[in-house]
Design an enzyme around this catalytic site. Structure first.
Site, PDB file in Angstrom:
ATOM      1  N   GLU A  30       0.836  -1.206   0.000  1.00 13.45           N
ATOM      2  CA  GLU A  30       0.000   0.000   0.000  1.00 13.45           C
ATOM      3  C   GLU A  30       0.865   1.248   0.000  1.00 13.45           C
ATOM      4  OE1 GLU A  30      -1.747  -1.368   3.505  1.00 13.45           O
ATOM      5  OE2 GLU A  30      -3.246  -2.600   2.482  1.00 13.45           O
ATOM      6  N   SER A  69      -6.060  -3.805   0.598  1.00 14.86           N
ATOM      7  CA  SER A  69      -6.729  -5.054   0.276  1.00 14.86           C
ATOM      8  C   SER A  69      -5.745  -6.185   0.565  1.00 14.86           C
ATOM      9  CB  SER A  69      -7.096  -4.990  -1.220  1.00 14.86           C
ATOM     10  OG  SER A  69      -8.052  -5.925  -1.560  1.00 14.86           O
ATOM     11  N   GLU A  70      -5.425  -6.339   1.852  1.00 12.68           N
ATOM     12  CA  GLU A  70      -4.301  -7.211   2.216  1.00 12.68           C
ATOM     13  C   GLU A  70      -4.511  -8.665   1.803  1.00 12.68           C
ATOM     14  OE1 GLU A  70      -5.609  -5.005   4.340  1.00 12.68           O
ATOM     15  OE2 GLU A  70      -4.003  -3.657   4.934  1.00 12.68           O
ATOM     16  N   PHE A  93       1.206  -2.525   8.943  1.00 14.18           N
ATOM     17  CA  PHE A  93       1.437  -2.796  10.359  1.00 14.18           C
ATOM     18  C   PHE A  93       1.058  -4.245  10.664  1.00 14.18           C
ATOM     19  CE2 PHE A  93       0.587   1.910  10.534  1.00 14.18           C
ATOM     20  CZ  PHE A  93       1.916   2.254  10.677  1.00 14.18           C
ATOM     21  N   ASP A  95      -0.271  -5.487  12.955  1.00  8.59           N
ATOM     22  CA  ASP A  95      -1.613  -5.559  13.532  1.00  8.59           C
ATOM     23  C   ASP A  95      -2.673  -5.892  12.487  1.00  8.59           C
ATOM     24  OD1 ASP A  95      -0.950  -3.730  16.246  1.00  8.59           O
ATOM     25  OD2 ASP A  95       0.159  -3.179  14.445  1.00  8.59           O
ATOM     26  N   HIS A 139      -1.938  -0.366  16.408  1.00  3.66           N
ATOM     27  CA  HIS A 139      -0.787  -0.097  15.540  1.00  3.66           C
ATOM     28  C   HIS A 139       0.536  -0.308  16.278  1.00  3.66           C
ATOM     29  CE1 HIS A 139      -3.881   1.854  13.136  1.00  3.66           C
ATOM     30  NE2 HIS A 139      -3.047   2.051  12.157  1.00  3.66           N
TER      31      HIS A 139
END
Lengths: 337, 318
Positions: A30, A69-70, A93, A95, A139
């Site tokens: 990203e 859009s991981e 991150f 997280d 985070h």
């Protein structure tokens, strides 16, 4: 020739050198472009914290911007790895891994074993972990123990710029999935790093400091802190051996056990929350394999078992610090001299 | 064209015979674990994969035997894998739900609903960057059409203009839940518009319809025209898994087998048109029957993996 550069620059340099060496190495994530499809692209961000800055223009078509859009792009990196590319995906991150964890722990890591050894998945997932930036609970986590738990995944936690460059190049050349955990609070720290390309093998711990009185195993950002504590301990006549495992999977159990057999005392410093983390894992290893050498109960220095707090006053209390490491080391030494 | 038709029939017949035999053998209790059969859906895997070669990769579902056969995975290795044997496609470490052959571009039957579409974005990306002209095909079910991974992959494929084809195999039920209830639109293919790609609906009992739609999508993808979503509608002949009592449905399987069956329709059409004759198709049936018989015998006779195999293939040595 070595010169002083930052942890961020070391990672960027490793990516650039590997991309120049091997055209199958591609980068995705990203905001790699930052403003893709808009005027901002000219001054590409290089990811949210600027780690890949400059690569977008240096390697046209090989640094891919992605939607937020991981699942899709981490999965795409894995898929591309099965077909001859060497993708490095940035999962911003750590997280955020929850939204794409299936692709990592059900797809990437199982192909080699589940398909009977007939698959290679040379994918690297770079991700940013750790507290200290007042970034609050979503985070700031240290989730590398979760990755360490998964068979088939290699987990790398570099502690300084030199380690970061050599370990990242090794990660990119590795044929298995690798999670490369970068501590956000280390990005602006500096150290000597050779200009030339070099690799650091996985599963070989670094003995950062020699000592006979107590073994301190520390991970990631905790390594420099432990080294600082060890220097202070030396002033009071206690010589601590500081060990940086570098990779939590595979773990160099031999170096840790040899050290404990020499010192008879162990302190493990882990920024991850304390249940089922690396501190408990290494403590169990030593309790099982080197029980007879121990002259004191093992000490674990970790945060409390809570989400990471936001307020600076609370976060400073949360993160393990050099004083806590020093106190733990003194306690184990004084337990039985 | 005659060669293609002969091959299409051979592949569909192989899938059917494989599945019907596994259905019988599973009932004896010799096959361990879960088995999800593809019978009834043969026209889909076959109609799509006949357009593909080793440049192309496919991702599959837990109902993956048909995709494996259509993509050229060795039937003996598949059967041995289902029996958990050392000679299996995955040396007994994958089983029915994970049969793969990466050399053939078969990325594995997948135990995770919606696991495949993101992977196919990656294989399509690799083909694009390596300039091979290859495409990626993600087969997924109506259940997976509701997974975020699938929707994200459709978007990413469009954003990156990937040579990807998404084949939604809508057999009417996600496990036991009907797609009429669970899919919030009349057709899965309608969702394509939201991702800026063509959406096509085809009769999954009709090999020719699937073959034509897939051909257009593959050609567009190879030429740089981007992704397509194809929805294939049909009925699966067996339950979600072997042993499933199928209390959630009644009647449609018998109807489909009697009136819609893809093999019967194919046979009638090619013999009526004179493109292939009955005895030739009978010969194919006999060859396939022998292949399946041999595969079952070999699988049953093959050794199981041993203790030495338990810890291999986790890490590359370094």
């Amino acid at each position: 020739m070595a010169r002083t550069i930052s942890y961020r620059e070391a990672i960027n340099e490793a990516l650039a050198q590997e991309m120049a060496r091997d055209e199958s190495v591609i980068v995705m994530g990203e905001d790699n472009a930052g403003g893709a499809g808009s005027p901002g692209e000219d001054d590409a961000w290089g990811g949210v914290l600027g780690v890949t800055k400059g690569l977008f223009h240096k390697f046209p078509g090989r640094v891919l911007d992605t939607p937020i859009s991981e699942s899709a792009f981490v999965g795409a990196a894995i898929g591309a790895a099965t077909r001859g590319q060497r993708p490095v995906a940035e999962l911003m991150f750590i997280d955020f891994m929850g939204v794409c964890f299936d692709q990592i722990f059900n797809q990437a890591v199982k192909f080699r074993y589940m398909f009977g050894g007939n698959a290679r998945t040379p994918v690297v997932i770079r991700t940013m972990y750790g507290a200290g930036l007042r970034a609050a609970a979503q985070h700031s986590q240290c989730l590398y123990p979760i990755f360490t738990h998964i068979p088939g995944l290699k987990v790398v936690v570099p502690s300084n710029p030199y380690e970061a460059k050599g370990l990242l190049i090794q990660s990119i050349r590795d044929d298995d999935p690798v999670i490369f955990c970068e501590h956000k609070a280390l990005y602006d720290t500096s150290g000597e790093v050779p200009e030339d390309s070099y690799t650091i093998p996985f599963g070989e711990a670094n003995v950062v400091r020699d000592g006979d009185d107590v073994t301190i195993v520390a991970i990631g950002r905790m390594v420099a802190m432990a080294e600082g504590a060890a220097n202070d301990l030396a002033a009071s006549g206690i010589e601590a051996e500081v060990i940086d495992p570098r990779t939590t999977s595979p773990l160099d159990t031999e170096t840790i056990l040899e050290s404990v057999e020499k010192t008879g005392r162990l302190v493990v410093v882990d920024e991850a929350s304390p249940r089922c983390n690396l501190a408990t894992d290494i403590s169990a290893l030593v309790a099982k394999e080197a029980f007879g050498s121990l002259r004191a109960p093992i000490e674990m220095v970790t945060p409390p078992h809570t989400p990471v707090p936001f307020s600076d006053a609370l976060e400073d209390l949360y993160i393990p610090d050099a004083q806590k490491v020093l106190n733990a080391a003194k306690a184990v030494v004084e337990y039985r001299r | 064209m005659t060669d293609t038709l002969r091959e299409a029939y051979r592949v569909m017949r192989t899938i059917r015979a494989f599945e019907e035999r596994v259905h019988e053998e599973f009932a004896t209790g010799e096959i361990p674990g879960f088995v999800h059969l593809y019978a009834g859906e043969e026209a889909s895997a076959t109609g799509v994969c006949l357009h593909l070669d080793d440049r192309d990769a496919i991702a599959s579902t837990h109902r993956g035997h048909g995709h494996c056969i259509a993509k050229g995975v060795d039937v003996h290795a598949m059967m041995a894998e289902i029996y958990g044997r050392k000679t299996g496609a995955c040396r007994g470490k994958g089983g029915s739900m994970h049969i793969a052959d990466l050399a053939k571009g078969m990325l594995g039957a997948n135990g995770i609903v919606g696991g495949g579409p993101p992977l196919i974005c990656g294989t399509a990306l690799a083909a694009k960057q390596q300039n091979t002209g290859g495409v990626g095909v993600a087969f997924f079910g109506d259940g997976a059409s509701n997974q975020g991974t699938t929707l994200e992959a459709l978007n990413l494929a469009s954003v990156w203009n990937l040579p990807a084809i998404f084949v939604a195999e809508n057999n009417g039920y996600a496990e036991a839940t009907s797609s009429a209830w669970s899919v919030a639109s009349d057709n899965i293919a309608d969702r394509a518009a939201g991702f800026g790609m063509p959406g096509v609906i085809v009769d999954g009992f009709d090999f020719f319809a699937v073959h034509e739609a897939a051909g257009e999508a593959v050609e567009r993808a190879r030429e740089g025209g981007g992704p397509t979503l194809i929805e294939v509608k049909f009925t699966r002949y067996f339950g979600h898994f072997e042993g499933d009592q199928q209390t959630y449905r009644a009647g449609e399987v018998a109807h489909a087998r009697a009136t819609l069956d893809c093999l019967k329709r194919f046979r009638d059409r090619v013999t009526d048109s004179g493109e292939l004759d009955g005895p030739l198709l009978d010969d194919i049936d006999a060859e396939v029957a022998k292949l399946i018989e041999d595969a079952v015998s070999a699988a049953k006779a093959a050794p199981k993996p041993t203790k030495e195999d338990l810890e291999t293939d986790v890490y590359v040595s370094y």
